[in-house]
Design an enzyme around this catalytic site. Structure first.
Site, PDB file in Angstrom:
ATOM      1  N   CYS A 139     -51.758 102.514 -95.176  1.00 14.78           N
ATOM      2  CA  CYS A 139     -52.303 103.739 -94.567  1.00 14.78           C
ATOM      3  C   CYS A 139     -51.627 105.006 -95.105  1.00 14.78           C
ATOM      4  O   CYS A 139     -52.132 106.107 -94.912  1.00 14.78           O
ATOM      5  CB  CYS A 139     -52.194 103.682 -93.054  1.00 14.78           C
ATOM      6  SG  CYS A 139     -53.061 102.273 -92.347  1.00 14.78           S
ATOM      7  N   ASN A 165     -59.313 104.179 -87.169  1.00 16.48           N
ATOM      8  CA  ASN A 165     -58.295 104.232 -88.216  1.00 16.48           C
ATOM      9  C   ASN A 165     -58.896 103.695 -89.517  1.00 16.48           C
ATOM     10  O   ASN A 165     -59.181 102.505 -89.628  1.00 16.48           O
ATOM     11  CB  ASN A 165     -57.105 103.370 -87.755  1.00 16.48           C
ATOM     12  CG  ASN A 165     -56.002 103.288 -88.783  1.00 16.48           C
ATOM     13  OD1 ASN A 165     -56.174 103.670 -89.927  1.00 16.48           O
ATOM     14  ND2 ASN A 165     -54.864 102.758 -88.353  1.00 16.48           N
ATOM     15  N   HIS A 207     -52.200 110.837 -90.035  1.00 14.43           N
ATOM     16  CA  HIS A 207     -52.948 109.587 -90.146  1.00 14.43           C
ATOM     17  C   HIS A 207     -53.588 109.291 -88.780  1.00 14.43           C
ATOM     18  O   HIS A 207     -52.938 109.362 -87.748  1.00 14.43           O
ATOM     19  CB  HIS A 207     -51.991 108.469 -90.570  1.00 14.43           C
ATOM     20  CG  HIS A 207     -52.602 107.111 -90.510  1.00 14.43           C
ATOM     21  ND1 HIS A 207     -53.849 106.838 -91.018  1.00 14.43           N
ATOM     22  CD2 HIS A 207     -52.141 105.941 -89.986  1.00 14.43           C
ATOM     23  CE1 HIS A 207     -54.131 105.567 -90.800  1.00 14.43           C
ATOM     24  NE2 HIS A 207     -53.119 105.000 -90.188  1.00 14.43           N
TER      25      HIS A 207
HETATM   26  O1  UT7 Z   1     -52.240 102.359 -89.453  1.00 20.09           O
HETATM   27  C1  UT7 Z   1     -51.330 101.715 -88.616  1.00 20.09           C
HETATM   28  C2  UT7 Z   1     -52.082 100.730 -87.796  1.00 20.09           C
HETATM   29  N1  UT7 Z   1     -51.568 100.330 -86.537  1.00 20.09           N
HETATM   30  C3  UT7 Z   1     -51.288 101.119 -85.483  1.00 20.09           C
HETATM   31  O2  UT7 Z   1     -51.252 102.310 -85.551  1.00 20.09           O
HETATM   32  C4  UT7 Z   1     -51.010 100.426 -84.199  1.00 20.09           C
HETATM   33  C5  UT7 Z   1     -49.966 101.089 -83.346  1.00 20.09           C
HETATM   34  N2  UT7 Z   1     -49.976 100.518 -82.015  1.00 20.09           N
HETATM   35  C6  UT7 Z   1     -50.906 100.853 -81.104  1.00 20.09           C
HETATM   36  O3  UT7 Z   1     -51.733 101.707 -81.352  1.00 20.09           O
HETATM   37  C7  UT7 Z   1     -50.858 100.194 -79.751  1.00 20.09           C
HETATM   38  O4  UT7 Z   1     -49.689  99.385 -79.683  1.00 20.09           O
HETATM   39  C8  UT7 Z   1     -52.126  99.316 -79.460  1.00 20.09           C
HETATM   40  C9  UT7 Z   1     -53.329 100.223 -79.263  1.00 20.09           C
HETATM   41  C10 UT7 Z   1     -52.386  98.366 -80.611  1.00 20.09           C
HETATM   42  C11 UT7 Z   1     -51.910  98.517 -78.191  1.00 20.09           C
HETATM   43  O5  UT7 Z   1     -51.680  99.400 -77.094  1.00 20.09           O
HETATM   44  P1  UT7 Z   1     -50.481  99.120 -76.089  1.00 20.09           P
HETATM   45  O6  UT7 Z   1     -50.557 100.148 -75.053  1.00 20.09           O
HETATM   46  O7  UT7 Z   1     -49.231  99.046 -76.928  1.00 20.09           O
HETATM   47  O8  UT7 Z   1     -50.877  97.727 -75.467  1.00 20.09           O
HETATM   48  P2  UT7 Z   1     -50.097  96.338 -75.510  1.00 20.09           P
HETATM   49  O9  UT7 Z   1     -50.138  95.778 -76.904  1.00 20.09           O
HETATM   50  O10 UT7 Z   1     -48.758  96.505 -74.876  1.00 20.09           O
HETATM   51  O11 UT7 Z   1     -51.028  95.443 -74.602  1.00 20.09           O
HETATM   52  C12 UT7 Z   1     -51.194  95.732 -73.213  1.00 20.09           C
HETATM   53  C13 UT7 Z   1     -52.210  94.761 -72.659  1.00 20.09           C
HETATM   54  C14 UT7 Z   1     -51.960  93.307 -73.050  1.00 20.09           C
HETATM   55  O12 UT7 Z   1     -52.299  92.497 -71.940  1.00 20.09           O
HETATM   56  P3  UT7 Z   1     -51.175  91.947 -70.945  1.00 20.09           P
HETATM   57  O13 UT7 Z   1     -50.244  91.135 -71.819  1.00 20.09           O
HETATM   58  O14 UT7 Z   1     -50.525  93.150 -70.343  1.00 20.09           O
HETATM   59  O15 UT7 Z   1     -51.969  91.126 -69.978  1.00 20.09           O
HETATM   60  C15 UT7 Z   1     -52.940  93.051 -74.173  1.00 20.09           C
HETATM   61  O16 UT7 Z   1     -53.305  91.692 -74.263  1.00 20.09           O
HETATM   62  O17 UT7 Z   1     -53.505  95.088 -73.183  1.00 20.09           O
HETATM   63  C16 UT7 Z   1     -54.104  93.879 -73.726  1.00 20.09           C
HETATM   64  N3  UT7 Z   1     -55.000  94.285 -74.815  1.00 20.09           N
HETATM   65  C17 UT7 Z   1     -56.270  94.644 -74.608  1.00 20.09           C
HETATM   66  N4  UT7 Z   1     -57.012  94.728 -73.475  1.00 20.09           N
HETATM   67  C18 UT7 Z   1     -58.282  95.142 -73.594  1.00 20.09           C
HETATM   68  C19 UT7 Z   1     -54.717  94.373 -76.134  1.00 20.09           C
HETATM   69  N5  UT7 Z   1     -55.821  94.789 -76.799  1.00 20.09           N
HETATM   70  C20 UT7 Z   1     -56.795  94.950 -75.867  1.00 20.09           C
HETATM   71  C21 UT7 Z   1     -58.137  95.389 -75.927  1.00 20.09           C
HETATM   72  N6  UT7 Z   1     -58.836  95.471 -74.776  1.00 20.09           N
HETATM   73  N7  UT7 Z   1     -58.737  95.730 -77.087  1.00 20.09           N
END
Ligand code: UT7
Length: 324
Positions: free
Chosen positions: A114, A277, A247
């Site tokens: 990225c 993204n 980004h």
């Molecule tokens: O170019 C670089 C590319 N990558 C990035 O920029 C990613 C950077 N990270 C992020 O943007 C965030 O970490 C995410 C958007 C990927 C995730 O958000 P978060 O607030 O960090 O959520 P989390 O990973 O801590 O997950 C919280 C909950 C989990 O469930 P439990 O374990 O609390 O029951 C996940 O399983 O949200 C769940 N979850 C979802 N729920 C509904 C993860 N993805 C989804 C989804 N829909 N799409």
């Protein structure tokens, strides 16, 4: 520091717009979750076009905007982590699609994930000592490395391309580029997806995997560090900057950076609501859109800043946009 001019810009999205509601039908997610956690409402996904096709279309727009002939192009650099094939490079395919096979062109790809466009832009600005017109492109069909059954990644990404034509001029650039080699597979994909097949979502080794929380923390740290680095080099403060083009990964990441730097979020341009993204394409698409919207003033100052797999990151401060 180097001196250039951004002569023209262009961008394209992929063919098919996919909303959060469309994804609700495919994986266990909701529009509410995606919008709250990322700011993303839709993304574009390619159905028939590959990375070189999108790159070619964005290039045509940038060349037209630059008011030059395509034959004036001497260098083509494509930043991508989703090339059409291992070889030839996407840049050579773009050269062919532009009908420039008989022109002497220095054409190559770079993979900075990225951060790829930032890396390519920085290389291009140095090459302007030797060349007069350089086409720099960020293009991705990242959909082909996404597991469309994995809700933790499929909601984030989209396909598209952005291009710039660079020439010599009086615009000053201050660059910062860095990487932190990652063996922990924080943001990772095995092999290379050569076949574009949205329908095939059986587990594949080339699907992107991500430790989202690790990337989130990394992103906030390095975006701030990168912006501060180029500001220090230039002797300017954030108040002197008209627009920051980050980004386009996640609204919350950008908001955290703005808060940590005590800057109003309105200084950070965002189109991630619509595009998601698009990896290496995100910064050049955002720059071209911001320009179209009149948000980049003549003789203004803009910071491009990004991060990605590698882990890579960096920034460029563009001072005196359009300076001749
Ligand atoms: O170019 C670089 C590319 N990558 C990035 O920029 C990613 C950077 N990270 C992020 O943007 C965030 O970490 C995410 C958007 C990927 C995730 O958000 P978060 O607030 O960090 O959520 P989390 O990973 O801590 O997950 C919280 C909950 C989990 O469930 P439990 O374990 O609390 O029951 C996940 O399983 O949200 C769940 N979850 C979802 N729920 C509904 C993860 N993805 C989804 C989804 N829909 N799409």
């Amino acid at each position: 520091m180097s001196s250039i001019e951004i002569l023209g810009t262009g961008y394209v999205s992929a063919e098919k717009k996919i909303s959060n509601f469309d994804l609700e039908k495919r994986v266990d997610t909701s529009d509410e979750w995606i919008v709250q956690r990322t700011g993303i409402s839709s993304r574009y996904v390619s159905e028939t076009e590959n990375t070189s096709d999108l790159a070619y279309k964005a290039s045509l727009k940038a060349i037209e905007d630059a008011h030059i002939q395509k034959e004036d192009i001497e260098v083509i650099i494509v930043a991508t982590m989703t090339p059409d094939c291992m070889t030839p490079s996407t840049a050579c395919l773009v050269q062919a699609k532009l009908g420039l096979n008989d022109c002497p062109i220095f054409a190559f790809d770079i993979n900075g994930a990225c951060s790829g466009f930032l890396y390519a832009f920085q290389i291009a600005s140095d090459l302007l000592n030797r060349y007069h017109h350089i086409l720099v492109i960020g293009s991705e069909t990242i959909s082909k490395m996404i597991d469309w059954n994995d809700r933790s990644t499929c909601v984030l990404f989209g396909d598209g391309a952005g291009a710039m034509v660079l020439g010599r001029g009086e615009t000053q650039l201050y660059h910062y580029a860095n990487s932190e080699g990652d063996l922990q597979q924080v943001l990772h994909t095995e092999g290379l997806p050569l076949i574009h097949d949205l329908q095939n979502s059986e587990p594949q080794t080339h699907f992107l995997t991500m430790k989202g929380n690790d990337v989130f923390r990394f992103a906030i740290r390095v975006l701030k560090e990168s912006i501060e680095n180029v500001l220090e080099q230039s002797g300017l403060t954030i108040d002197d900057i008209d627009l920051v083009i980050p980004h386009q990964a996640n609204y919350r990441i950008i908001n955290h950076v703005a808060k940590k730097m005590k800057v109003d979020i309105s200084k950070f341009y965002m189109n991630l609501q619509e595009f998601g993204n698009t990896s290496a394409a995100s910064i050049p698409i955002a720059y071209a859109m911001a320009k179209e919207e009149g948000l980049i003033p003549e003789h203004g100052r803009v910071i491009l800043v990004g991060f990605g797999a590698g882990l890579t990151y960096g920034a460029t401060l563009i001072d005196n946009v359009g300076g001749q």
